[in-house]
Scaffold this active site. Structure first.
Site, PDB file in Angstrom:
ATOM      1  N   GLY A  82      -6.598  -8.930 -45.398  1.00  0.00           N
ATOM      2  CA  GLY A  82      -6.261  -9.825 -46.488  1.00  0.00           C
ATOM      3  C   GLY A  82      -6.816  -9.498 -47.860  1.00  0.00           C
ATOM      4  O   GLY A  82      -6.720 -10.314 -48.766  1.00  0.00           O
TER       5      GLY A  82
ATOM      6  N   ASP B 265       6.316  -5.688 -46.230  1.00  0.00           N
ATOM      7  CA  ASP B 265       6.611  -4.264 -46.112  1.00  0.00           C
ATOM      8  C   ASP B 265       8.039  -4.058 -46.602  1.00  0.00           C
ATOM      9  O   ASP B 265       8.962  -4.754 -46.142  1.00  0.00           O
ATOM     10  CB  ASP B 265       6.465  -3.825 -44.649  1.00  0.00           C
TER      11      ASP B 265
ATOM     12  N   LEU C  73       8.070  -0.104 -57.127  1.00  0.00           N
ATOM     13  CA  LEU C  73       7.082   0.973 -57.131  1.00  0.00           C
ATOM     14  C   LEU C  73       6.543   1.281 -55.742  1.00  0.00           C
ATOM     15  O   LEU C  73       5.831   2.274 -55.561  1.00  0.00           O
ATOM     16  CB  LEU C  73       5.907   0.637 -58.053  1.00  0.00           C
TER      17      LEU C  73
ATOM     18  N   TYR D  86       7.747  14.933 -49.357  1.00  0.00           N
ATOM     19  CA  TYR D  86       7.598  13.816 -50.297  1.00  0.00           C
ATOM     20  C   TYR D  86       8.675  13.869 -51.373  1.00  0.00           C
ATOM     21  O   TYR D  86       9.376  12.882 -51.626  1.00  0.00           O
ATOM     22  CB  TYR D  86       6.211  13.848 -50.937  1.00  0.00           C
TER      23      TYR D  86
END
Length: 328
Positions: free
Chosen positions: A45, A65, A85, A152
Site C-alpha cells: 500500500g 493494473d 505513462l 523494450y
C-alpha cells in the site's frame, strides 16, 4: 480542445507514481486540475512519490493494473484527458522477460485506448526515442524509421501503432509524446545520470559505466512535463507522434565528465563490461528534431548544466522530495 488551461478539468494519469508520472501529477494539481492517479497495485500500500496526496482531495489515488480492462474502464469513465505513462521500462530486463513488456506495454496500452474510445476521452500516449534505434539521419524527426533494437523498443513501437490505429479507425482523439532521455529528480538509479550521481555522492573515485561513446539528447523532466501538457491541449497533435527533445546531444563519456564537474568531486570514468548491452542492441546516437513540438508552442527551457545541478541537489537530499516546481 484549444484551451491551454487545465483548471477544473478531470484527468487521468496512468503510471502516476513513476518518475515522469508523479511530476506530471504535481503540475496538473498545481494548475487546478482534478487528477485521478492510477498506480500499479502493491499489497503493502505504499504511495511512494504520491504519498502527499493520500489525504489531498485534489488527487484521487487508484490502485490497479493497466492490463486489466475492467480497472482501466472504471478509471477512464468521466475524465476528459488520459495521460498514459504506465509501462514496463528498462532495456536490460527486456532481454530477460520480453513477454512481460508485450503484456504491459502493448496489451495495457490497448486497454487504455479502447476505454478512451468508449468514454470519449482524449489520450496522450507515452512513447520513447528508443523506437527510432540508432540514428540513420540527424536530427531525427517523427518520420525517422522505427528500428526495434531491443524487446523494450519493439513493445513501444507496437503500442504506438495500436493507439494511433484507433485515431485512424475510429476517430479516437489520440496523440503520442515521444520523450528523449528525460532526467531529473525522482529518476531511478537504473538510468545513467542518477547512476553516476549516486556513485559520486557515495564518494566513488571510479565511475563505472557501460559504453561511453553513444550520444543522447537529455531533456529535464520539467520540460518533458510541459511537453505533455502542450500535446494534451493541442488539436494539431491528434493522430501524430511528437518528439520532446532539446535538439542537442552529448556522449555518455562527456556527460560523465560534466557530472563530475557539477558535483565538484574527483573521479575518473571506467568502462564496466558487465554494464555493456549486446552489440547489435546498443543505440549509438539519438538527437531529436523538435520542430513539430515547437510549432505547437513548446520549447525546452532548462539547460543541461542547470538540470544536472538540480538533479545533483536532489541526490544529495538538499531539496525535499518533490519540491521541484514543474512550470509550463
Amino acid at each position: 480542445m484549444n484551451d491551454t488551461t487545465w483548471q477544473g478539468r478531470t484527468v487521468l494519469v496512468t503510471g502516476a507514481e513513476g518518475f515522469i508520472g508523479s511530476a506530471l501529477v504535481d503540475e496538473l494539481v498545481a494548475l487546478g486540475a482534478h487528477v485521478r492517479a492510477l498506480c500499479h497495485y502493491k499489497p503493502y500500500g505504499a504511495a511512494g512519490n504520491l504519498a502527499r496526496y493520500a489525504s489531498d482531495h485534489r488527487a484521487e489515488l487508484l490502485a490497479g493494473d493497466v492490463r486489466d480492462p475492467f480497472v482501466v474502464d472504471e478509471a477512464v469513465a468521466g475524465v476528459e484527458v488520459v495521460f498514459h505513462l504506465a509501462a514496463l521500462i528498462g532495456i536490460p530486463y527486456s532481454y530477460t522477460a520480453p513477454e512481460s513488456y508485450v503484456q504491459t506495454n502493448v496489451v495495457g496500452s490497448h486497454a487504455v485506448v479502447a476505454a478512451c474510445r468508449r468514454h470519449g476521452a482524449r489520450m496522450v500516449h507515452t512513447s520513447t526515442s528508443e523506437t527510432y534505434g540508432s540514428a540513420l539521419r540527424v536530427p531525427m524527426d517523427e518520420t525517422h524509421p522505427a528500428q526495434p533494437q531491443s524487446p523494450y523498443a519493439a513493445s513501444k513501437i507496437a503500442a504506438d501503432a495500436m493507439v494511433l490505429s484507433y485515431h485512424a479507425s475510429f476517430g479516437t482523439e489520440v496523440a503520442v509524446c515521444r520523450p528523449f532521455n528525460t532526467y531529473g529528480p525522482r529518476q531511478s538509479a537504473r538510468a545513467v545520470i542518477p547512476t553516476i550521481l549516486r556513485q559520486l555522492a557515495a564518494g566513488a573515485d571510479e565511475i563505472r559505466l557501460g559504453s561511453t561513446t553513444p550520444t543522447r539528447d537529455f531533456t529535464h523532466v520539467s520540460d518533458t512535463v510541459a511537453g505533455f501538457l502542450t500535446v494534451g491541449s493541442s488539436d494539431a497533435a491528434l493522430g501524430r507522434a511528437v518528439n520532446l527533445g532539446t535538439g542537442q546531444e552529448i556522449s555518455i563519456g562527456a556527460l560523465a565528465e560534466l557530472l563530475i564537474q557539477v558535483s565538484g568531486r574527483d573521479a575518473r570514468v571506467v568502462v564496466d563490461e558487465a554494464r555493456l548491452r549486446p552489440e547489435a542492441s546498443e543505440v549509438d546516437r539519438l538527437l531529436s528534431d523538435n520542430g513539430l513540438a515547437r510549432s505547437l508552442g513548446w520549447e525546452p527551457l532548462t539547460s543541461l548544466e542547470d538540470g544536472l545541478r538540480d538533479t545533483w541537489r536532489w541526490v544529495l537530499g538538499t531539496d525535499e522530495p518533490g519540491s521541484t516546481r514543474y512550470v509550463v
